[in-house]
Design a protein around this motif. Structure first.
Motif, PDB file in Angstrom:
ATOM      1  N   ALA A   5      39.682 -47.293 -75.993  1.00  0.00           N
ATOM      2  CA  ALA A   5      40.720 -48.021 -76.726  1.00  0.00           C
ATOM      3  C   ALA A   5      40.521 -49.530 -76.621  1.00  0.00           C
ATOM      4  O   ALA A   5      40.726 -50.265 -77.598  1.00  0.00           O
ATOM      5  CB  ALA A   5      42.098 -47.631 -76.200  1.00  0.00           C
ATOM      6  N   CYS A   6      40.137 -50.002 -75.449  1.00  0.00           N
ATOM      7  CA  CYS A   6      39.891 -51.437 -75.273  1.00  0.00           C
ATOM      8  C   CYS A   6      38.726 -51.897 -76.142  1.00  0.00           C
ATOM      9  O   CYS A   6      38.764 -52.986 -76.734  1.00  0.00           O
ATOM     10  CB  CYS A   6      39.608 -51.746 -73.804  1.00  0.00           C
ATOM     11  SG  CYS A   6      41.042 -51.614 -72.719  1.00  0.00           S
ATOM     12  N   TYR A   7      37.711 -51.066 -76.235  1.00  0.00           N
ATOM     13  CA  TYR A   7      36.549 -51.415 -77.061  1.00  0.00           C
ATOM     14  C   TYR A   7      36.941 -51.494 -78.537  1.00  0.00           C
ATOM     15  O   TYR A   7      36.537 -52.404 -79.254  1.00  0.00           O
ATOM     16  CB  TYR A   7      35.446 -50.377 -76.855  1.00  0.00           C
ATOM     17  CG  TYR A   7      34.214 -50.619 -77.701  1.00  0.00           C
ATOM     18  CD1 TYR A   7      33.274 -51.572 -77.332  1.00  0.00           C
ATOM     19  CD2 TYR A   7      34.003 -49.892 -78.873  1.00  0.00           C
ATOM     20  CE1 TYR A   7      32.149 -51.803 -78.108  1.00  0.00           C
ATOM     21  CE2 TYR A   7      32.883 -50.118 -79.656  1.00  0.00           C
ATOM     22  CZ  TYR A   7      31.957 -51.071 -79.269  1.00  0.00           C
ATOM     23  OH  TYR A   7      30.856 -51.300 -80.044  1.00  0.00           O
ATOM     24  N   GLU A   8      37.755 -50.530 -78.991  1.00  0.00           N
ATOM     25  CA  GLU A   8      38.142 -50.483 -80.401  1.00  0.00           C
ATOM     26  C   GLU A   8      39.112 -51.598 -80.778  1.00  0.00           C
ATOM     27  O   GLU A   8      39.013 -52.192 -81.857  1.00  0.00           O
ATOM     28  CB  GLU A   8      38.801 -49.135 -80.722  1.00  0.00           C
ATOM     29  CG  GLU A   8      37.864 -47.947 -80.656  1.00  0.00           C
ATOM     30  CD  GLU A   8      38.599 -46.641 -80.895  1.00  0.00           C
ATOM     31  OE1 GLU A   8      39.828 -46.685 -81.124  1.00  0.00           O
ATOM     32  OE2 GLU A   8      37.961 -45.581 -80.856  1.00  0.00           O
ATOM     33  N   SER A   9      40.081 -51.863 -79.896  1.00  0.00           N
ATOM     34  CA  SER A   9      41.185 -52.762 -80.244  1.00  0.00           C
ATOM     35  C   SER A   9      40.995 -54.197 -79.778  1.00  0.00           C
ATOM     36  O   SER A   9      41.663 -55.108 -80.282  1.00  0.00           O
ATOM     37  CB  SER A   9      42.490 -52.225 -79.646  1.00  0.00           C
ATOM     38  OG  SER A   9      42.441 -52.264 -78.224  1.00  0.00           O
ATOM     39  N   GLY A  10      40.114 -54.391 -78.802  1.00  0.00           N
ATOM     40  CA  GLY A  10      39.960 -55.717 -78.231  1.00  0.00           C
ATOM     41  C   GLY A  10      40.994 -56.026 -77.163  1.00  0.00           C
ATOM     42  O   GLY A  10      41.041 -57.140 -76.637  1.00  0.00           O
ATOM     43  N   TRP A  11      41.836 -55.045 -76.833  1.00  0.00           N
ATOM     44  CA  TRP A  11      42.832 -55.238 -75.780  1.00  0.00           C
ATOM     45  C   TRP A  11      42.151 -55.276 -74.416  1.00  0.00           C
ATOM     46  O   TRP A  11      41.214 -54.516 -74.160  1.00  0.00           O
ATOM     47  CB  TRP A  11      43.833 -54.085 -75.786  1.00  0.00           C
ATOM     48  CG  TRP A  11      44.990 -54.248 -76.717  1.00  0.00           C
ATOM     49  CD1 TRP A  11      44.940 -54.717 -77.994  1.00  0.00           C
ATOM     50  CD2 TRP A  11      46.357 -53.924 -76.453  1.00  0.00           C
ATOM     51  NE1 TRP A  11      46.193 -54.702 -78.553  1.00  0.00           N
ATOM     52  CE2 TRP A  11      47.083 -54.221 -77.626  1.00  0.00           C
ATOM     53  CE3 TRP A  11      47.030 -53.408 -75.359  1.00  0.00           C
ATOM     54  CZ2 TRP A  11      48.454 -54.023 -77.727  1.00  0.00           C
ATOM     55  CZ3 TRP A  11      48.399 -53.203 -75.447  1.00  0.00           C
ATOM     56  CH2 TRP A  11      49.095 -53.516 -76.614  1.00  0.00           C
ATOM     57  N   PRO A  12      42.637 -56.125 -73.497  1.00  0.00           N
ATOM     58  CA  PRO A  12      42.131 -56.079 -72.121  1.00  0.00           C
ATOM     59  C   PRO A  12      42.726 -54.883 -71.385  1.00  0.00           C
ATOM     60  O   PRO A  12      43.847 -54.449 -71.677  1.00  0.00           O
ATOM     61  CB  PRO A  12      42.625 -57.401 -71.520  1.00  0.00           C
ATOM     62  CG  PRO A  12      43.858 -57.726 -72.301  1.00  0.00           C
ATOM     63  CD  PRO A  12      43.606 -57.227 -73.695  1.00  0.00           C
ATOM     64  N   ALA A  13      41.990 -54.350 -70.430  1.00  0.00           N
ATOM     65  CA  ALA A  13      42.458 -53.186 -69.677  1.00  0.00           C
ATOM     66  C   ALA A  13      43.744 -53.479 -68.916  1.00  0.00           C
ATOM     67  O   ALA A  13      44.520 -52.561 -68.620  1.00  0.00           O
ATOM     68  CB  ALA A  13      41.369 -52.725 -68.710  1.00  0.00           C
ATOM     69  N   SER A  14      44.002 -54.753 -68.620  1.00  0.00           N
ATOM     70  CA  SER A  14      45.201 -55.124 -67.864  1.00  0.00           C
ATOM     71  C   SER A  14      46.487 -54.844 -68.627  1.00  0.00           C
ATOM     72  O   SER A  14      47.572 -54.819 -68.040  1.00  0.00           O
ATOM     73  CB  SER A  14      45.140 -56.610 -67.487  1.00  0.00           C
ATOM     74  OG  SER A  14      45.051 -57.423 -68.653  1.00  0.00           O
ATOM     75  N   GLY A  19      49.871 -59.302 -76.612  1.00  0.00           N
ATOM     76  CA  GLY A  19      50.224 -59.471 -75.210  1.00  0.00           C
ATOM     77  C   GLY A  19      51.129 -58.382 -74.671  1.00  0.00           C
ATOM     78  O   GLY A  19      51.541 -58.430 -73.509  1.00  0.00           O
ATOM     79  N   GLY A  20      51.456 -57.386 -75.500  1.00  0.00           N
ATOM     80  CA  GLY A  20      52.317 -56.293 -75.063  1.00  0.00           C
ATOM     81  C   GLY A  20      51.627 -55.397 -74.046  1.00  0.00           C
ATOM     82  O   GLY A  20      50.409 -55.443 -73.869  1.00  0.00           O
ATOM     83  N   VAL A  21      52.420 -54.570 -73.394  1.00  0.00           N
ATOM     84  CA  VAL A  21      51.907 -53.658 -72.373  1.00  0.00           C
ATOM     85  C   VAL A  21      52.232 -52.223 -72.774  1.00  0.00           C
ATOM     86  O   VAL A  21      53.337 -51.929 -73.231  1.00  0.00           O
ATOM     87  CB  VAL A  21      52.525 -53.966 -70.993  1.00  0.00           C
ATOM     88  CG1 VAL A  21      52.115 -52.906 -69.967  1.00  0.00           C
ATOM     89  CG2 VAL A  21      52.097 -55.348 -70.519  1.00  0.00           C
ATOM     90  N   VAL A  22      51.257 -51.338 -72.610  1.00  0.00           N
ATOM     91  CA  VAL A  22      51.442 -49.905 -72.837  1.00  0.00           C
ATOM     92  C   VAL A  22      51.291 -49.202 -71.493  1.00  0.00           C
ATOM     93  O   VAL A  22      50.324 -49.455 -70.765  1.00  0.00           O
ATOM     94  CB  VAL A  22      50.414 -49.362 -73.850  1.00  0.00           C
ATOM     95  CG1 VAL A  22      50.506 -47.842 -73.946  1.00  0.00           C
ATOM     96  CG2 VAL A  22      50.624 -49.994 -75.218  1.00  0.00           C
ATOM     97  N   THR A  23      52.240 -48.331 -71.170  1.00  0.00           N
ATOM     98  CA  THR A  23      52.256 -47.707 -69.847  1.00  0.00           C
ATOM     99  C   THR A  23      52.348 -46.193 -69.948  1.00  0.00           C
ATOM    100  O   THR A  23      53.183 -45.657 -70.690  1.00  0.00           O
ATOM    101  CB  THR A  23      53.454 -48.217 -69.020  1.00  0.00           C
ATOM    102  OG1 THR A  23      53.386 -49.639 -68.909  1.00  0.00           O
ATOM    103  CG2 THR A  23      53.448 -47.604 -67.622  1.00  0.00           C
ATOM    104  N   LEU A  24      51.493 -45.508 -69.189  1.00  0.00           N
ATOM    105  CA  LEU A  24      51.577 -44.056 -69.035  1.00  0.00           C
ATOM    106  C   LEU A  24      52.221 -43.765 -67.691  1.00  0.00           C
ATOM    107  O   LEU A  24      51.779 -44.256 -66.658  1.00  0.00           O
ATOM    108  CB  LEU A  24      50.185 -43.423 -69.089  1.00  0.00           C
ATOM    109  CG  LEU A  24      50.142 -41.909 -68.837  1.00  0.00           C
ATOM    110  CD1 LEU A  24      50.783 -41.151 -69.992  1.00  0.00           C
ATOM    111  CD2 LEU A  24      48.703 -41.433 -68.622  1.00  0.00           C
ATOM    112  N   ASP A  25      53.275 -42.958 -67.711  1.00  0.00           N
ATOM    113  CA  ASP A  25      53.977 -42.606 -66.479  1.00  0.00           C
ATOM    114  C   ASP A  25      54.364 -41.135 -66.561  1.00  0.00           C
ATOM    115  O   ASP A  25      54.183 -40.487 -67.605  1.00  0.00           O
ATOM    116  CB  ASP A  25      55.218 -43.487 -66.305  1.00  0.00           C
ATOM    117  CG  ASP A  25      55.666 -43.587 -64.848  1.00  0.00           C
ATOM    118  OD1 ASP A  25      55.180 -42.791 -64.014  1.00  0.00           O
ATOM    119  OD2 ASP A  25      56.512 -44.452 -64.546  1.00  0.00           O
TER     120      ASP A  25
END
Length: 247
Positions: free
Chosen positions: A94-103, A140-146
């Motif tokens: 997903a990071c590769y496709e979207s350019g989002w950082p893993a953080s 800059g949003g955050v996605v969380t799996l819980d």
């Protein structure tokens, strides 16, 4: 159970998919016709054709996958899946496709979270849910799996910070080709990802539903738990869906 009890809804879905697919293909085909009749230079024309063909290919592949999930009755191979390891693989892609950082992609479940299901199908479902969350999240949003253990099940949820949807749309977002008010044609996909995800989860005895939070949308999954006594850490290769080559 009569065959008509099973075939009726399936035929109806396939007929609806065919109508929707025909409608969705008209727009890119029209753009291709306009591009071919225009006076664009060769490089611009190639870029336009490539973009439209890629979009139509994704549309057809997703529609075929949804139809297969709805009609296939053969039980899927069942296996133990460590959710944390699966998440790490999917977020890397997903990071590769979207350019989002893993953080910005958090995993709050630990290595004790194991579920039973079909790896390829669950990976596809979770990947579609993750893509949807990234697509609708602000910069800059955050996605969380819980998640938490609930008896013989694991209740997992994926939260984004995209503002959520109207309560009346919480069920509609799982219908094929549904775009909510304000969405542009072709913007962010064709409205098949969550429909495929729900069908994939249901095929392995689970459930998938949505609810709003204070900051965004939460997609909930209920999956059969797998109790692990002594299991070595799974390799990345063992978690890769069929056809996925990892570095």
């Amino acid at each position: 159970m009569k065959w008509s009890d099973v075939s009726g809804p399936t035929v109806a879905l396939q007929q609806q998919l065919l109508r929707d697919l025909s409608h969705e293909l008209r727009t890119p085909l029209s753009r291709l016709r306009v591009a071919c009749e225009s006076e664009q230079d060769l490089e611009q024309l190639r870029e336009r054709i490539s973009r439209e063909v890629d979009g139509m290919q994704r549309l057809v592949e997703d529609a075929l996958q949804l139809a297969w999930l709805d009609t296939e009755r053969t039980p899927l191979p069942d296996e133990a899946i460590q959710v944390q390891a699966l998440w790490e693989m999917l977020t890397e892609n997903a990071c590769y496709e979207s350019g989002w950082p893993a953080s910005q992609l958090h995993c709050a479940v630990d290595s004790s979270c194991w579920v039973r299901g079909n790896l390829n199908t669950l990976a596809q479902a979770l990947e579609n849910i993750l893509r949807n969350a990234i697509r609708h999240s602000p910069k800059g949003g955050v996605v969380t799996l819980d998640g938490r253990r609930d008896g013989d099940f694991w209740h997992l949820w994926l939260e984004d910070e995209g503002g959520g949807v109207a309560d009346a749309d919480l069920e509609r977002i799982f219908s094929p080709f549904i775009r909510l008010e304000g969405s542009l044609p072709g913007e962010g996909g064709f409205g098949l990802g969550l429909s495929i995800a729900r069908n994939a989860v249901q095929r392995q005895g689970g459930s998938l539903w949505a609810e709003n939070t204070e900051t965004g949308l939460r997609l909930n999954m209920r999956l059969f738990a797998h109790d692990v006594l002594t299991v070595s850490s799974p390799s990345r290769a063992s978690l890769a869906p069929t056809g996925c080559v990892l570095p």
